[in-house]
Scaffold this motif. Structure first.
Motif, mmCIF file in Angstrom:
data_model
loop_
_atom_site.group_PDB
_atom_site.id
_atom_site.type_symbol
_atom_site.label_atom_id
_atom_site.label_comp_id
_atom_site.label_asym_id
_atom_site.label_seq_id
_atom_site.Cartn_x
_atom_site.Cartn_y
_atom_site.Cartn_z
ATOM 1 N N VAL A 78 2.385 -0.880 -34.978
ATOM 2 C CA VAL A 78 1.042 -0.677 -35.544
ATOM 3 C C VAL A 78 0.223 -1.937 -35.274
ATOM 4 N N ARG A 79 -0.962 -1.719 -34.693
ATOM 5 C CA ARG A 79 -1.858 -2.858 -34.439
ATOM 6 C C ARG A 79 -3.297 -2.387 -34.632
ATOM 7 N N ASP A 80 -4.035 -3.091 -35.452
ATOM 8 C CA ASP A 80 -5.446 -2.759 -35.703
ATOM 9 C C ASP A 80 -5.633 -1.282 -36.069
ATOM 10 N N GLY A 81 -4.743 -0.754 -36.905
ATOM 11 C CA GLY A 81 -4.891 0.630 -37.363
ATOM 12 C C GLY A 81 -4.526 1.676 -36.330
ATOM 13 N N LYS A 82 -3.921 1.259 -35.202
ATOM 14 C CA LYS A 82 -3.490 2.223 -34.170
ATOM 15 C C LYS A 82 -1.978 2.145 -34.031
ATOM 16 N N LEU A 83 -1.366 3.288 -33.685
ATOM 17 C CA LEU A 83 0.086 3.315 -33.483
ATOM 18 C C LEU A 83 0.405 3.454 -31.997
ATOM 19 N N THR A 130 6.456 -4.429 -24.911
ATOM 20 C CA THR A 130 7.466 -5.465 -24.686
ATOM 21 C C THR A 130 7.777 -6.160 -26.024
ATOM 22 N N ALA A 131 8.709 -7.108 -25.963
ATOM 23 C CA ALA A 131 9.064 -7.878 -27.155
ATOM 24 C C ALA A 131 7.817 -8.518 -27.763
ATOM 25 N N TYR A 132 6.882 -8.954 -26.918
ATOM 26 C CA TYR A 132 5.641 -9.578 -27.377
ATOM 27 C C TYR A 132 4.892 -8.652 -28.344
ATOM 28 N N ASP A 133 4.849 -7.349 -27.967
ATOM 29 C CA ASP A 133 4.136 -6.380 -28.815
ATOM 30 C C ASP A 133 4.808 -6.224 -30.174
ATOM 31 N N LEU A 134 6.138 -6.346 -30.203
ATOM 32 C CA LEU A 134 6.845 -6.271 -31.486
ATOM 33 C C LEU A 134 6.548 -7.512 -32.321
ATOM 34 N N TYR A 135 6.733 -8.667 -31.714
ATOM 35 C CA TYR A 135 6.581 -9.931 -32.456
ATOM 36 C C TYR A 135 5.185 -10.072 -33.058
ATOM 37 N N THR A 136 4.176 -9.548 -32.329
ATOM 38 C CA THR A 136 2.784 -9.792 -32.743
ATOM 39 C C THR A 136 2.149 -8.588 -33.445
ATOM 40 N N ALA A 137 2.973 -7.567 -33.735
ATOM 41 C CA ALA A 137 2.433 -6.349 -34.371
ATOM 42 C C ALA A 137 2.023 -6.636 -35.812
ATOM 43 N N ASP A 138 1.133 -5.781 -36.345
ATOM 44 C CA ASP A 138 0.832 -5.831 -37.789
ATOM 45 C C ASP A 138 1.999 -5.225 -38.565
ATOM 46 N N GLU A 139 2.547 -4.118 -38.011
ATOM 47 C CA GLU A 139 3.698 -3.439 -38.626
ATOM 48 C C GLU A 139 4.554 -2.862 -37.498
ATOM 49 N N VAL A 140 5.841 -2.770 -37.748
ATOM 50 C CA VAL A 140 6.723 -2.011 -36.851
ATOM 51 C C VAL A 140 7.492 -1.041 -37.738
ATOM 52 N N LEU A 141 7.547 0.217 -37.306
ATOM 53 C CA LEU A 141 8.284 1.191 -38.110
ATOM 54 C C LEU A 141 9.193 2.030 -37.229
ATOM 55 N N THR A 142 10.213 2.593 -37.868
ATOM 56 C CA THR A 142 11.170 3.431 -37.145
ATOM 57 C C THR A 142 11.207 4.811 -37.789
ATOM 58 N N PRO A 156 9.023 -12.976 -38.629
ATOM 59 C CA PRO A 156 8.514 -11.955 -39.549
ATOM 60 C C PRO A 156 7.427 -11.127 -38.867
ATOM 61 N N ILE A 157 7.427 -9.819 -39.123
ATOM 62 C CA ILE A 157 6.386 -8.937 -38.567
ATOM 63 C C ILE A 157 5.266 -8.858 -39.597
ATOM 64 N N GLY A 158 4.030 -9.147 -39.152
ATOM 65 C CA GLY A 158 2.904 -9.190 -40.092
ATOM 66 C C GLY A 158 3.215 -10.212 -41.170
ATOM 67 N N ASN A 159 3.121 -9.771 -42.438
ATOM 68 C CA ASN A 159 3.424 -10.714 -43.529
ATOM 69 C C ASN A 159 4.895 -10.646 -43.962
ATOM 70 N N GLY A 160 5.715 -9.953 -43.139
ATOM 71 C CA GLY A 160 7.147 -9.902 -43.431
ATOM 72 C C GLY A 160 7.521 -8.880 -44.489
ATOM 73 N N GLN A 161 6.552 -8.055 -44.888
ATOM 74 C CA GLN A 161 6.802 -6.999 -45.888
ATOM 75 C C GLN A 161 6.476 -5.650 -45.261
ATOM 76 N N LYS A 162 6.983 -4.608 -45.879
ATOM 77 C CA LYS A 162 6.602 -3.260 -45.437
ATOM 78 C C LYS A 162 5.085 -3.119 -45.516
#
Ligand code: PMP
Length: 287
Positions: A196-201, A235-247, A264-270
């Motif tokens: 998730v980045r800028d409200g887009k998945l 890429t890994a870059y997109d994961l590291y810099t995402a606002d959220e990552v979900l499965t 930590p992804i975003g603020n490290g919280q869900k």
């Protein structure tokens, strides 16, 4: 009470449901499977799972001995005979019993098994979208490329994913993210991934991952919420810099990844989108 298992047309106590030691799924992993979740007596997306199983069987050229409707009915009947309200069920299809040689012509009759577990007895977090989120590593094991074994085939051989899972266990984290051989993100051993980045998945392209049924549900849900969704090379870059990552997965619902490779992804919280999608998905399971 002993669990009841469907085996080749019969409902048997688990202790009597035996598969041959010459079965080609046991010998070579030759076959395919599906897992389906049942909540409050109702299966979720059963027809979609049956369709995916038939597609896997088409690729493998294994004839399923039941019509799709009869197979769906057998899943429900297995759950009913076990008296479960909330269940995790699995259909396993094997090439069948044959001579011990990896020649598919030597197993002529498919083996079909349906098992069910009671989810009532399992910790809720593992089998739902609840929980704080997972810590992950990027595994060194790469997802099998489609030119070798097509990831959309839900095959009975999970060694590729098990190697990645072993890396996660060794690293002391919850799950492993697998890249493809070109370094693009694919999935975890049993879950599809969204960034998730800028409200887009964004999610990895369909040919490179299992065409997850929960993935489809989340794509629809996101769009209904006004959050655009696209497939992309990540890429890994997109994961590291995402606002959220979900499965997403049938067994685990919608889970946040809150850390990748110690970052930590975003603020490290869900995050809020993961939370909203998880709540909406859980509501769909029981509606
Ligand atoms: N990827 C893999 C490799 C899986 O085994 C699973 C679980 N079936 C998923 C993704 C999630 O797919 P689904 O949402 O259909 O359960």
């Amino acid at each position: 009470m002993e669990a009841i298992v469907y085996l080749n047309g019969e409902y048997l106590p688990a202790s009597q449901a035996k598969v041959s030691v010459f079965d080609h799924s046991f010998l070579y992993g030759d076959g395919c499977f599906e897992t389906i979740i049942v909540r409050q007596g109702r299966p979720f997306r059963l027809d979609e799972h049956i369709t995916r199983l038939f597609r896997s069987a088409t690729v493998l050229r294994i004839r399923i001995p039941l019509a799709p409707e009869a197979l769906a009915a057998a899943v429900l009947e297995t759950v009913r005979r076990n008296g479960f309200q909330d269940a995790y069920t699995r259909i396993t299809l094997s090439r069948g019993e044959g001579y011990a040689s990896a020649d598919p012509r030597l197993a002529e009759k498919a083996t079909l098994v349906i098992i069910a577990y009671d989810l009532g007895g399992h910790p809720a977090e593992r089998f739902t979208s609840k929980g704080p989120g997972m810590r992950c590593i990027i595994a060194s094991t790469r997802r099998t490329p489609p030119v070798c074994v097509e990831p959309r085939l839900k095959a009975n051989n999970y060694l590729n994913q098990i190697f990645a899972r072993m890396e996660a266990v060794a690293a002391g984290v919850d799950d492993a993210i697998m890249l493809d051989i070109a370094n693009f993100v694919t999935e975890t051993p049993s879950r599809n991934i969204f960034v998730v980045r800028d409200g887009k998945l964004l999610t990895p392209r369909a040919h490179n991952v299992l065409n997850g049924i929960t993935r489809e549900v989340v794509m629809d849900l996101a769009q209904k919420n006004g959050w655009p969704v696209a497939e992309a090379d990540l890429t890994a870059y997109d994961l590291y810099t995402a606002d959220e990552v979900l499965t997403t997965s049938t067994a685990g619902g919608i889970k946040a990844i809150v850390e990748v490779d110690g970052r930590p992804i975003g603020n490290g919280q869900k995050g809020p989108i993961t939370r909203a999608l998880g709540e909406q998905y859980e509501a769909m399971l029981v509606s």
